[in-house]
Motif scaffolding. Sequence first.
Motif, short mmCIF file in Angstrom:
data_model
loop_
_atom_site.label_atom_id
_atom_site.label_comp_id
_atom_site.label_asym_id
_atom_site.label_seq_id
_atom_site.Cartn_x
_atom_site.Cartn_y
_atom_site.Cartn_z
N GLU A 136 0.83 -1.21 0.00
CA GLU A 136 0.00 0.00 0.00
C GLU A 136 0.86 1.26 0.00
N LEU A 137 1.99 1.18 0.67
CA LEU A 137 2.91 2.31 0.75
C LEU A 137 3.90 2.36 -0.42
N LYS A 138 3.74 1.41 -1.35
CA LYS A 138 4.64 1.27 -2.49
C LYS A 138 6.08 1.09 -2.03
N ARG A 139 6.23 0.26 -1.02
CA ARG A 139 7.54 -0.05 -0.45
C ARG A 139 7.87 -1.51 -0.68
N MET A 140 9.10 -1.81 -0.39
CA MET A 140 9.57 -3.19 -0.33
C MET A 140 10.12 -3.39 1.07
N THR A 141 10.52 -4.59 1.37
CA THR A 141 11.12 -4.88 2.66
C THR A 141 12.25 -5.88 2.45
N THR A 142 13.02 -6.08 3.47
CA THR A 142 14.08 -7.08 3.43
C THR A 142 13.67 -8.25 4.31
N TYR A 143 14.37 -9.36 4.13
CA TYR A 143 14.12 -10.51 5.00
C TYR A 143 14.35 -10.12 6.46
N THR A 144 15.36 -9.31 6.70
CA THR A 144 15.69 -8.88 8.06
C THR A 144 14.57 -8.05 8.67
N GLU A 145 14.08 -7.07 7.93
CA GLU A 145 13.00 -6.22 8.43
C GLU A 145 11.71 -7.02 8.60
N PHE A 146 11.39 -7.88 7.64
CA PHE A 146 10.20 -8.72 7.73
C PHE A 146 10.26 -9.57 8.99
N ASN A 147 11.38 -10.23 9.22
CA ASN A 147 11.58 -11.09 10.37
C ASN A 147 11.42 -10.32 11.68
N ALA A 148 12.09 -9.18 11.78
CA ALA A 148 12.04 -8.38 13.00
C ALA A 148 10.63 -7.84 13.26
N THR A 149 9.96 -7.43 12.20
CA THR A 149 8.62 -6.84 12.36
C THR A 149 7.61 -7.88 12.82
N ILE A 150 7.60 -9.05 12.21
CA ILE A 150 6.59 -10.04 12.63
C ILE A 150 6.90 -10.56 14.03
N ALA A 151 8.17 -10.64 14.39
CA ALA A 151 8.51 -11.06 15.76
C ALA A 151 8.03 -10.02 16.76
N ARG A 152 8.30 -8.75 16.47
CA ARG A 152 7.88 -7.67 17.37
C ARG A 152 6.37 -7.60 17.50
N ARG A 153 5.68 -7.68 16.38
CA ARG A 153 4.22 -7.55 16.39
C ARG A 153 3.51 -8.73 17.04
N THR A 154 4.09 -9.91 16.93
CA THR A 154 3.43 -11.10 17.48
C THR A 154 3.94 -11.47 18.87
N GLY A 155 5.12 -10.98 19.23
CA GLY A 155 5.72 -11.38 20.49
C GLY A 155 6.36 -12.76 20.42
N LEU A 156 6.41 -13.34 19.23
CA LEU A 156 7.02 -14.66 19.05
C LEU A 156 8.49 -14.48 18.68
N ARG A 157 9.27 -15.53 18.89
CA ARG A 157 10.70 -15.42 18.62
C ARG A 157 10.94 -15.22 17.12
N ALA A 158 11.95 -14.47 16.81
CA ALA A 158 12.34 -14.23 15.42
C ALA A 158 13.01 -15.49 14.87
N PHE A 159 13.05 -15.59 13.56
CA PHE A 159 13.79 -16.67 12.90
C PHE A 159 15.27 -16.36 13.02
N ASP A 160 16.08 -17.38 13.25
CA ASP A 160 17.52 -17.24 13.42
C ASP A 160 18.20 -17.50 12.08
N PHE A 161 18.66 -16.44 11.43
CA PHE A 161 19.25 -16.57 10.11
C PHE A 161 20.57 -17.31 10.10
N ASP A 162 21.16 -17.53 11.27
CA ASP A 162 22.40 -18.30 11.34
C ASP A 162 22.15 -19.80 11.13
N ALA A 163 20.90 -20.23 11.30
CA ALA A 163 20.55 -21.64 11.14
C ALA A 163 19.85 -21.85 9.80
N GLU A 164 20.37 -22.77 9.00
CA GLU A 164 19.78 -23.04 7.69
C GLU A 164 18.31 -23.43 7.80
#
Length: 139
Positions: free
Chosen positions: A26-54
């Motif tokens: 809607e904002l005509k934006r894009m996001t990164t995997y990092t921002e997506f991960n951090a945002t859904i973790a913050r908004r849900t209160g659930l742990r973020a995905f750990d990018f160090d683990a395949e």
Amino acid sequence: MRYGRSDDEWDTLAEEGRRFLVEQAELKRMTTYTEFNATIARRTGLRAFDFDAESERAALGDLLGQIAEGSFRETGGLLISALVQYLSSNDAGTGFYALARAKGLPVPGNAADRQLFWAGHVGALHKHYARPVARRHSV
């Protein structure tokens, strides 16, 4: 259980992930995997995905695939996961192209044309979700 997460957790992440991607479109934006991960973790209160683990990177890719599949009809055959790109690259992840092929979309074979396909997809998503512009009335 999916990737060590309960079905309820997974569903919550998918719902919030979809909501965030629609907001970005809607904002005509894009996001990164990092921002997506951090945002859904913050908004849900659930742990973020750990990018160090395949396995965690794969889990996030599967989550994005599920979100894209779930909104495919609503978007008229577009994959909303196209809005997520690598932090240091101007391209979608390999999962986007694999899902596009699986959905029968004409993904080009060479890298330059593939990137144009992706960019066109992003533009079409922005247009699909664009908010109407308020008109000003002149007196």
